[in-house]
Design a protein around this motif. Structure first.
Motif, short mmCIF file in Angstrom:
data_model
loop_
_atom_site.label_atom_id
_atom_site.label_comp_id
_atom_site.label_asym_id
_atom_site.label_seq_id
_atom_site.Cartn_x
_atom_site.Cartn_y
_atom_site.Cartn_z
N ASP A 193 0.83 -1.20 0.00
CA ASP A 193 0.00 0.00 0.00
C ASP A 193 0.87 1.26 0.00
O ASP A 193 0.55 2.24 -0.69
CB ASP A 193 -0.94 0.02 1.20
CG ASP A 193 -2.05 -1.02 1.11
OD1 ASP A 193 -2.27 -1.59 0.02
OD2 ASP A 193 -2.69 -1.27 2.15
N MET A 200 -1.59 6.96 5.30
CA MET A 200 -1.69 5.68 6.00
C MET A 200 -1.66 5.86 7.52
O MET A 200 -1.68 4.89 8.27
CB MET A 200 -0.54 4.75 5.58
CG MET A 200 -0.63 4.32 4.13
SD MET A 200 0.71 3.22 3.65
CE MET A 200 0.27 1.72 4.53
N ARG A 254 0.40 -7.45 -6.24
CA ARG A 254 -1.06 -7.30 -6.42
C ARG A 254 -1.63 -8.49 -7.20
O ARG A 254 -2.73 -8.96 -6.89
CB ARG A 254 -1.39 -5.98 -7.13
CG ARG A 254 -1.09 -4.73 -6.31
CD ARG A 254 -1.84 -4.69 -5.02
NE ARG A 254 -1.72 -3.38 -4.40
CZ ARG A 254 -1.76 -3.15 -3.11
NH1 ARG A 254 -1.93 -4.14 -2.26
NH2 ARG A 254 -1.66 -1.93 -2.63
#
Length: 132
Positions: free
Chosen positions: A29, A47, A96
């Motif tokens: 991320d 984040m 991913r």
């Protein structure tokens, strides 16, 4: 990628290398947000982490591979910034893809495990009015 059902448990993938180094959803991320924002500090802020923590994770990831994943440019007249290197983009794409394959491949097992839980397990309790 959205979860198939908000009522099913989520699968979180973490690669643990023989050296003990880890690549998981948080680092992935962070890479994605650096690519999006062009900034390590902005990615960290989004984040909920400090600039120091974000930088520490970037340095850790850069040391894990044969070439760095993130390239930073110090501030100056035009300001600083950061971008993913070709290796960083490849790592993020592969991670991913592995997440998608694992989630899709494990969907039946996730559903089966969730079905063995008691009805209502994991759901937040209904609001209660303590004034009554």
């Amino acid at each position: 990628m959205p979860d198939p059902s908000p009522e099913l448990p989520r699968l979180r993938l973490r690669l643990i290398f023989a050296s003990g180094e880890k690549l998981g959803p948080g680092k992935a991320d962070l890479l994605a947000l650096i690519a999006e924002s062009g900034s390590i500090s902005a990615a960290g802020r989004s984040m909920g982490m400090s600039y120091k923590r974000a930088w520490s994770l970037v340095e850790e990831m850069n040391a894990m591979f044969t070439t760095p994943l993130v390239q930073s440019v110090r501030g100056g007249a035009k300001g600083g910034g950061a971008r993913l290197t070709d290796t960083g983009e490849q790592i993020l794409q592969h991670y991913r893809a592995l997440e998608r394959a694992t989630t899709e491949g494990g969907a039946a097992e996730i559903t089966a495990i969730a079905a063995l839980r008691p009805p209502g397990a994991g759901k937040p309790p209904p609001d209660s009015d303590m004034s009554e």
